[in-house]
Every structure is written in structure tokens, then in C-alpha cells.
Design an enzyme around this catalytic site. Structure first.
Site, PDB file in Angstrom:
ATOM      1  CG  LEU A  24      -1.916  -1.114   1.367  1.00 56.04           C
ATOM      2  CD1 LEU A  24      -2.689  -0.998   2.677  1.00 56.04           C
ATOM      3  CD2 LEU A  24      -2.876  -1.092   0.183  1.00 56.04           C
ATOM      4  CD  GLU A  31      -8.840   2.581   4.437  1.00 53.70           C
ATOM      5  OE1 GLU A  31      -9.900   2.347   3.844  1.00 53.70           O
ATOM      6  OE2 GLU A  31      -7.879   1.787   4.422  1.00 53.70           O
TER       7      GLU A  31
HETATM    8  N1  LIG Z   1      -5.572   0.149  -1.696  1.00 56.61           N
HETATM    9  C1  LIG Z   1      -6.290  -0.959  -1.709  1.00 56.61           C
HETATM   10  O1  LIG Z   1      -7.454  -0.958  -1.305  1.00 56.61           O
HETATM   11  C2  LIG Z   1      -5.682  -2.236  -2.221  1.00 56.61           C
HETATM   12  C3  LIG Z   1      -6.418  -3.423  -2.215  1.00 56.61           C
HETATM   13  C4  LIG Z   1      -5.828  -4.586  -2.727  1.00 56.61           C
HETATM   14  C5  LIG Z   1      -4.554  -4.543  -3.236  1.00 56.61           C
HETATM   15  N2  LIG Z   1      -3.851  -3.374  -3.225  1.00 56.61           N
HETATM   16  C6  LIG Z   1      -2.515  -3.289  -3.800  1.00 56.61           C
HETATM   17  O2  LIG Z   1      -2.608  -3.714  -5.152  1.00 56.61           O
HETATM   18  C7  LIG Z   1      -1.442  -4.444  -5.514  1.00 56.61           C
HETATM   19  C8  LIG Z   1      -1.833  -5.869  -5.891  1.00 56.61           C
HETATM   20  O3  LIG Z   1      -2.863  -5.852  -6.844  1.00 56.61           O
HETATM   21  P1  LIG Z   1      -2.656  -6.294  -8.383  1.00 56.61           P
HETATM   22  O4  LIG Z   1      -3.713  -5.631  -9.175  1.00 56.61           O
HETATM   23  O5  LIG Z   1      -1.225  -6.069  -8.766  1.00 56.61           O
HETATM   24  O6  LIG Z   1      -2.845  -7.858  -8.318  1.00 56.61           O
HETATM   25  P2  LIG Z   1      -4.093  -8.807  -7.927  1.00 56.61           P
HETATM   26  O7  LIG Z   1      -5.300  -8.426  -8.699  1.00 56.61           O
HETATM   27  O8  LIG Z   1      -4.214  -8.894  -6.456  1.00 56.61           O
HETATM   28  O9  LIG Z   1      -3.550 -10.211  -8.411  1.00 56.61           O
HETATM   29  C9  LIG Z   1      -3.318 -10.437  -9.774  1.00 56.61           C
HETATM   30  C10 LIG Z   1      -3.266 -11.941  -9.948  1.00 56.61           C
HETATM   31  O10 LIG Z   1      -4.550 -12.494  -9.695  1.00 56.61           O
HETATM   32  C11 LIG Z   1      -4.795 -13.569 -10.575  1.00 56.61           C
HETATM   33  N3  LIG Z   1      -5.916 -13.189 -11.452  1.00 56.61           N
HETATM   34  C12 LIG Z   1      -6.239 -11.962 -11.920  1.00 56.61           C
HETATM   35  N4  LIG Z   1      -7.358 -12.007 -12.667  1.00 56.61           N
HETATM   36  C13 LIG Z   1      -7.754 -13.304 -12.639  1.00 56.61           C
HETATM   37  C14 LIG Z   1      -8.846 -13.981 -13.232  1.00 56.61           C
HETATM   38  N5  LIG Z   1      -9.752 -13.348 -13.968  1.00 56.61           N
HETATM   39  N6  LIG Z   1      -8.938 -15.303 -13.030  1.00 56.61           N
HETATM   40  C15 LIG Z   1      -8.044 -15.964 -12.277  1.00 56.61           C
HETATM   41  N7  LIG Z   1      -6.984 -15.362 -11.675  1.00 56.61           N
HETATM   42  C16 LIG Z   1      -6.847 -14.054 -11.880  1.00 56.61           C
HETATM   43  C17 LIG Z   1      -3.500 -13.776 -11.338  1.00 56.61           C
HETATM   44  O11 LIG Z   1      -2.733 -14.640 -10.504  1.00 56.61           O
HETATM   45  P3  LIG Z   1      -1.609 -15.647 -11.073  1.00 56.61           P
HETATM   46  O12 LIG Z   1      -0.511 -14.765 -11.580  1.00 56.61           O
HETATM   47  O13 LIG Z   1      -1.228 -16.465  -9.881  1.00 56.61           O
HETATM   48  O14 LIG Z   1      -2.287 -16.454 -12.159  1.00 56.61           O
HETATM   49  C18 LIG Z   1      -2.903 -12.379 -11.350  1.00 56.61           C
HETATM   50  O15 LIG Z   1      -1.512 -12.353 -11.565  1.00 56.61           O
HETATM   51  C19 LIG Z   1      -0.518  -4.363  -4.312  1.00 56.61           C
HETATM   52  O16 LIG Z   1       0.309  -3.222  -4.415  1.00 56.61           O
HETATM   53  C20 LIG Z   1      -1.492  -4.178  -3.153  1.00 56.61           C
HETATM   54  O17 LIG Z   1      -0.887  -3.573  -2.026  1.00 56.61           O
HETATM   55  C21 LIG Z   1      -4.399  -2.241  -2.731  1.00 56.61           C
END
Ligand SMILES: NC(=O)c1ccc[n+]([C@@H]2O[C@H](COP(=O)([O-])OP(=O)(O)OC[C@H]3O[C@@H](n4cnc5c(N)ncnc54)[C@H](OP(=O)(O)O)[C@@H]3O)[C@@H](O)[C@H]2O)c1
Length: 190
Positions: A24, A31
Site C-alpha cells: 500500500l 482506515e
Molecule cells: N488500496 C487498496 O485498497 C488495495 C487493495 C488490494 C490490493 N492493493 C494493492 O494492489 C497491488 C496488488 O494488486 P494487483 O492488481 O497487482 O494484483 P491482484 O489483482 O491482487 O492479483 C493479480 C493476480 O490475480 C490472478 N488473477 C487476476 N485475474 C484473474 C482472473 N480473472 N482469473 C483468475 N486469476 C486471476 C492472477 O494470478 P496468477 O498470476 O497467480 O495467475 C494475477 O496475476 C498491491 O500493491 C497491493 O498492495 C491495494
């Protein structure tokens, strides 16, 4: 007819950023407590809520905090067999959002379903017919980010308020933010 309503919960800054380098971009204790309370609380004490997240969001949760306690943790990945070997017992690993919904509907002890990120999972949930509400913490500051919340189609959502969500400005240190709730309109309302 599918009964599982998807509630998204996220915190985003002014440029809609939600993450950087797998973390984050900010540290907001209250929060985070709001996130825990919203995703954990149930009205039926015999039931739990489910949290649905992408595999990278799972990886981002510090080891000592995962699985998120008192919630059914569901992780989405395209590499189910590999990921299953890496997560503790009790964590559900599925290949997509519809499989997560089917799993939830097969159980009778899940009260609410929370989609907790990241980007592509939020987008899929927002566009899904079962999308209900987005609980978005709007942080009044710009942070450098590499991961972003998808655009909310203002024609498909309307802002609402709820007693359990404070409407007034929140302040932590030098950061202020608002808790906003976007409710998805029925097709008949668009
Ligand atoms: N501020 C907030 O509220 C908040 C909330 C959540 C996360 N975050 C931040 O967001 C970042 C992580 O999020 P991100 O967007 O990079 O990744 P993510 O959406 O958490 O994960 C992506 C992974 O999910 C799997 N995936 C995605 N779409 C899919 C689908 N349709 N079907 C099956 N599997 C699927 C894949 O995994 P595989 O590669 O294993 O196939 C993909 O590599 C971090 O920095 C975290 O701290 C912030």
C-alpha cells in the site's frame, strides 16, 4: 438465480492509485481497522464473511496477518495447483470469480462477500451482474502508484450513505480521506 452479492472495498488516492511495489502506498491505521471491521462483521454470529482477492494481493498481506482472520479467504489465480501448495489449509484457491461465487453459494455459513483487490479483480467484480456496492476510501492526496482502481462508470453507480459508515472527513496525521459508497443501479434504473 445467483444470490451472492459482491461488495468491493478499496482505498484509493486522488490519481486512483491503490498500490506500489506490492504494497500500500500509505499507512493509515484507522482506515485499515475500518477495512477489517467491514469485512469481518456479520449480523449472524454463526456465519462468516468471504474475502475474494487476486493472488498478488494475497502475496502482499504480511505473513502474520494471513489468512485474514475470521473470514473465508478465497484466492484467484490461473495456477490453482501451484498456489494451493503454497497457502495454508482452509484458504480456498479458485481459477476465477465465477468459481469463487459458486463456492460461496455451495456453503450456507457465508453472510457477505467482499472483493478486496487488486485491479483486475475489482474490474471483473464491478462489471459482474452480482456487483452490489463499492466501499471506496477516497484519500485526498496523490501518491506514486503502479496499481490503480478501475474507472467507476458514474452512469451505473449512485452514491449512497449507510449508518455504519462515517460520512464526515477522516484525518490521520497529514492525510485526510472520506469513506464513499457507490451502489450499482439495476438495469431498469440506468
Ligand atoms: N488500496 C487498496 O485498497 C488495495 C487493495 C488490494 C490490493 N492493493 C494493492 O494492489 C497491488 C496488488 O494488486 P494487483 O492488481 O497487482 O494484483 P491482484 O489483482 O491482487 O492479483 C493479480 C493476480 O490475480 C490472478 N488473477 C487476476 N485475474 C484473474 C482472473 N480473472 N482469473 C483468475 N486469476 C486471476 C492472477 O494470478 P496468477 O498470476 O497467480 O495467475 C494475477 O496475476 C498491491 O500493491 C497491493 O498492495 C491495494
Amino acid at each position: 438465480m445467483s444470490k451472492t452479492k459482491l461488495n468491493l472495498i478499496a482505498a484509493a488516492c486522488e490519481n486512483m492509485g491503490i498500490g506500489i511495489n506490492g504494497n500500500l502506498p500509505w499507512r493509515l491505521k484507522n482506515e485499515m481497522a475500518f477495512f477489517s471491521s467491514m469485512t469481518t462483521k456479520t449480523s449472524d454470529t454463526k456465519k462468516k464473511n468471504a474475502v475474494i482477492m487476486g493472488r498478488r494481493t494475497w502475496d502482499c498481506i504480511p505473513l502474520k496477518y494471513r489468512p485474514l482472520p475470521n473470514r473465508i479467504n478465497i484466492v484467484l489465480t490461473r495456477h490453482v495447483d501451484d498456489v494451493k501448495l503454497k497457502v495454508p489449509e482452509g484458504v480456498i484457491v479458485v481459477p476465477g470469480l465465477n468459481e469463487a461465487i459458486s463456492y460461496i453459494e455451495d456453503r450456507e455459513d457465508i453472510e457477505s462477500t467482499w472483493v478486496i483487490g487488486g485491479s483486475s479483480i475489482y474490474k471483473a467484480a464491478m462489471e459482474h451482474k452480482n456487483c452490489n456496492k463499492i466501499y471506496l476510501t477516497e484519500i485526498q492526496k496523490v501518491f506514486e502508484c503502479d496499481t490503480f482502481f478501475p474507472t467507476i462508470d458514474k452512469n451505473q453507480f449512485t452514491i449512497i450513505s449507510e449508518d455504519r459508515v462515517p460520512g464526515e472527513k477522516q484525518v490521520e496525521g497529514d492525510i485526510s480521506y472520506y469513506y464513499k459508497i457507490y451502489k450499482k443501479l439495476d438495469n431498469s434504473q440506468i
